[in-house]
Scaffold this active site. Structure first.
Site, short mmCIF file in Angstrom:
data_model
loop_
_atom_site.label_atom_id
_atom_site.label_comp_id
_atom_site.label_asym_id
_atom_site.label_seq_id
_atom_site.Cartn_x
_atom_site.Cartn_y
_atom_site.Cartn_z
N HIS A 111 -6.55 32.49 -18.05
CA HIS A 111 -7.49 32.48 -17.10
C HIS A 111 -7.90 30.95 -16.68
CE1 HIS A 111 -11.11 35.08 -15.31
NE2 HIS A 111 -10.57 33.92 -14.58
N ARG A 131 -8.60 39.53 -10.66
CA ARG A 131 -8.99 40.17 -11.91
C ARG A 131 -7.81 41.29 -12.40
NH1 ARG A 131 -12.05 36.82 -12.20
NH2 ARG A 131 -14.47 36.72 -12.18
N GLU A 143 -8.62 41.23 -20.62
CA GLU A 143 -8.43 39.72 -20.40
C GLU A 143 -7.60 39.16 -21.25
OE1 GLU A 143 -9.61 38.26 -18.01
OE2 GLU A 143 -9.71 36.39 -18.38
#
Length: 326
Positions: A284, A237, A265
């Site tokens: 991601h 993360r 993100e």
């Protein structure tokens, strides 16, 4: 789960396999557990197969599902939908986190090997010059022989990476405060303290779940201790790493970075990391995608079959382990 997740993960083949081991409630998939139809279905349900987008299984939901005894999650983390009410009811829980760990570990291994060989930078230079450099003048900083790879956290993914690295000529170091030196030796790696991990690793891969205790764990002091030209790979993360400190060491050219996750993100369009030639940022994508979703479905089908046969779950999630899981 969400209907989009169901359509992605459960192909007709997967649904047929699931139907072979249990009686399936009629479609469509439940994505709201408060409707009249949902409550009618839940009244007979003994087992729920869940996925991304599953609503929380709170006390009200469980009251409508008096026979529910098991939840099989066809994805990774169960934090978003498994509540205290589930544990207090004694519901068994399974997760496909181990299946989802494999593509992340494969991505990590690929990045370790590519960056050990400096493939991306050399390909970029080759495209620019259209000329092959003198290969006998290649720096000894290039190559995958006897490099030191650091693994931060012996999570499911971290252990998978260690397993995939075994055929290669790497020294593998591990830091995990919940793993002993003897346990690390059984994995075929050497346990070291956190500062030593960062100071010694040529390539360092972060596999720490984001918990209150790990937010910002990889801070400026650790990043500054990394060897010049070392590579930081983050597939866990983004918030585990101090984003500002990482940006500084990458912009200074001291450290190379492979970031499948960032904080936030998606970085702002004007963030300086986008333009750093020594930073590779991917959207991601390391976790299960495309045909890899079928592995999640197959894992869920296998768990349903085991539970229905009374053989126990192969991938149970324990309440007491939640504090250490993503």
């Amino acid at each position: 789960m969400s209907r989009q997740a169901a359509a992605a993960v459960f192909t007709p083949r997967s649904l047929a396999a699931l139907g072979d081991v249990c009686d399936l409630a009629p479609l469509p998939v439940l994505d709201d557990l408060t409707t009249v139809r949902a409550k009618d279905v839940l009244g007979d349900v003994e087992l729920l197969v869940t996925g991304w987008g599953c609503p929380g299984l709170d006390a009200d939901v469980l009251a409508a599902a008096p026979r529910l005894a098991c939840v099989v999650h066809a994805a990774g983390s169960v934090r978003g939908h498994i509540t205290d009410a589930c544990w207090e009811r004694g519901i068994e829980v399974s997760s496909a986190a181990a299946a989802n760990a494999l593509p992340v570990a494969e991505y990590t291994l690929a990045m370790i090997l590519l960056h050990g060989k400096h493939v991306l930078e050399r390909a970029r230079d080759f495209r620019r010059t259209r000329e092959r450099a003198d290969w006998l003048s290649t720096s000894h900083e290039v190559g995958n022989y006897r490099r030191t790879v650091g693994i931060l956290s012996a999570s499911l993914i971290g252990r998978r990476v260690i397993e995939l690295l075994r055929p290669f000529d790497h020294e593998v170091l591990l830091h995990d405060p919940y793993v002993t030196g003897a346990e690390a030796a059984e994995l075929g790696v050497r346990w070291v303290r956190l500062p030593e991990l960062f100071a010694r690793s040529d390539l360092l891969s972060v596999h720490t779940p984001l918990l209150p205790a790990t937010r910002g764990l990889v801070g400026r002091e650790l990043l500054d201790a990394m060897r010049p030209g070392a590579v930081l790979i983050n597939t866990s993360r983004g918030a585990v790493v101090d984003q500002d400190a990482l940006t500084d060491v990458v912009r200074a050219g001291r450290v190379r970075a492979v970031l499948d996750v960032t904080d936030p993100e998606v970085l702002p369009a004007d963030h300086p990391l986008w333009d750093c030639p020594n930073a590779l940022i991917t959207p991601h994508l390391a976790g299960s995608q495309g045909n890899e979703w079928e592995r999640l479905a197959d894992t869920a089908v296998g768990e349903v079959a085991r539970w229905a046969a009374g053989d126990g779950l192969a991938h149970p999630v324990r309440r007491e382990r939640l504090a250490f899981l993503a």
